[in-house]
Design a protein around this motif. Sequence first.
Motif, mmCIF file in Angstrom:
data_model
loop_
_atom_site.group_PDB
_atom_site.id
_atom_site.type_symbol
_atom_site.label_atom_id
_atom_site.label_comp_id
_atom_site.label_asym_id
_atom_site.label_seq_id
_atom_site.Cartn_x
_atom_site.Cartn_y
_atom_site.Cartn_z
ATOM 1 N N UNK A 1 7.440 2.547 -5.444
ATOM 2 C CA UNK A 1 8.057 3.763 -4.896
ATOM 3 C C UNK A 1 9.555 3.761 -5.135
ATOM 4 N N UNK A 2 10.121 2.570 -5.091
ATOM 5 C CA UNK A 2 11.558 2.444 -5.321
ATOM 6 C C UNK A 2 11.890 2.825 -6.761
ATOM 7 N N UNK A 3 11.041 2.348 -7.673
ATOM 8 C CA UNK A 3 11.264 2.662 -9.085
ATOM 9 C C UNK A 3 11.184 4.175 -9.305
ATOM 10 N N UNK B 1 11.949 6.526 -7.199
ATOM 11 C CA UNK B 1 13.091 7.289 -6.686
ATOM 12 C C UNK B 1 14.388 6.954 -7.419
ATOM 13 N N UNK C 1 0.449 5.325 3.738
ATOM 14 C CA UNK C 1 0.578 4.272 2.735
ATOM 15 C C UNK C 1 1.894 3.517 2.944
ATOM 16 N N UNK C 2 1.787 2.223 2.818
ATOM 17 C CA UNK C 2 2.963 1.380 2.985
ATOM 18 C C UNK C 2 3.792 1.403 1.701
ATOM 19 N N UNK C 3 5.091 1.521 1.870
ATOM 20 C CA UNK C 3 5.969 1.580 0.693
ATOM 21 C C UNK C 3 5.933 0.280 -0.118
ATOM 22 N N UNK C 4 6.059 0.435 -1.420
ATOM 23 C CA UNK C 4 6.127 -0.732 -2.291
ATOM 24 C C UNK C 4 7.304 -0.563 -3.244
ATOM 25 N N UNK C 5 7.541 -1.593 -4.059
ATOM 26 C CA UNK C 5 8.643 -1.512 -5.016
ATOM 27 C C UNK C 5 8.408 -0.428 -6.063
#
Lengths: 134, 177
Positions: A9-11, A13, A3-7
């Motif tokens: 995922x940022x939230x 972490x 899966x390609x990272x998205x924003x």
Amino acid sequence: MGKVKTLDDLRKMREELKSKTALRDKSEHSEGMIQVKVAMATCCIASGSRETMNYLADELDKRNIEAVVTQTGCMGYCYAEPTIEVTIPGKEPVIFGYVDEKKADEIIEKYIRHGELVEGIIPMNYKNIEDTTK
Amino acid sequence: MKELSLHILDIAQNSVNAKAKTISITIDEQPDKNLLTIGFEDDGCGMDASTLARLNNPFFTTGNKKTGLGIPLLQQHAEAAGGELRVASQPGKGTQVLASFEYHHIDRQPMGDIVGTWIGLIRSYPHINWIYIHTKGANRFVLDLSEVREQLDGLPVNHPEVIQFLKSMMEENLNEL
Ligand SMILES: Nc1ncnc2c1ncn2[C@@H]1O[C@H](COP(=O)(O)OP(=O)(O)OP(=O)(O)O)[C@@H](O)[C@H]1O
Ligand code: FES
Ligand SMILES: [Mg+2]
């Protein structure tokens, strides 16, 4: 393919990062920190200063050395590009020439970590390079 | 310059010097139309007509510690690859730069390390609202630093782990284009 990272995922972490780190924005508390300025005028960029800058920033992070890496204009030592200026708090700024990744590694380990001089210093009249990009 | 991404780093630097708060970089790759364009738009100080007229002269600069080569070099490369460079600007409003290239032209430089360019820019200027829009054919990737900031809720965008995250997020998304 994974899966390609998205924003999102940022939230996810974010909280973890926050708990691990002092909430500190380096660029706003840079006094008293080691300063590294990389000359980034057009011909510096052509000579490899982007690689030098990203390498320095990545490696200082990895080696847990608190430092601010910024860009500046032509330092006037174009013959020795890529050039960088390193200021350790309480010391005069020092300019290094021909800073490729190998030289950058040496500067971090010897000069920044232990204050030992390394080859490649460009003599100058103890004058700080103004930041033209501010 | 060996790579278009190096020109991008350099031209974006002009917008930073012009004190822009928001800078967008738009890359559009259309191999089927044999066209590649790179656009820059900033809300910096802009240029008056006489500055604009001298822009193509090598060594014309208003900056100190500057060489005045950025724009002429990009123009030369665009023209060598069957394209052109256009600059529009209004004092006090901002500047737009658009470089075009024939996608398949033998002298068209490769894109190169665009992620390195982008990461270098946000690392050095984390307070600017960088907007990156990269289109390939019908696919598009957009990265708006103000949206990144919202997700971060106060954590700095140049935090080492955030930088590494953004780097791999960008690499993965650009690979999918
Ligand atoms: N986005 C912009 N906003 C306002 N002025 C600009 C912008 N881009 C270029 N200029 C003006 O045009 C001049 C020439 O730009 P150019 O990139 O060719 O050279 P430089 O930035 O002065 O030096 P170098 O790129 O070689 O480091 C700049 O000094 C500036 O006065
Ligand atoms: S233009 Fe790069 S140091 Fe002078
Ligand atoms: Mg320039």
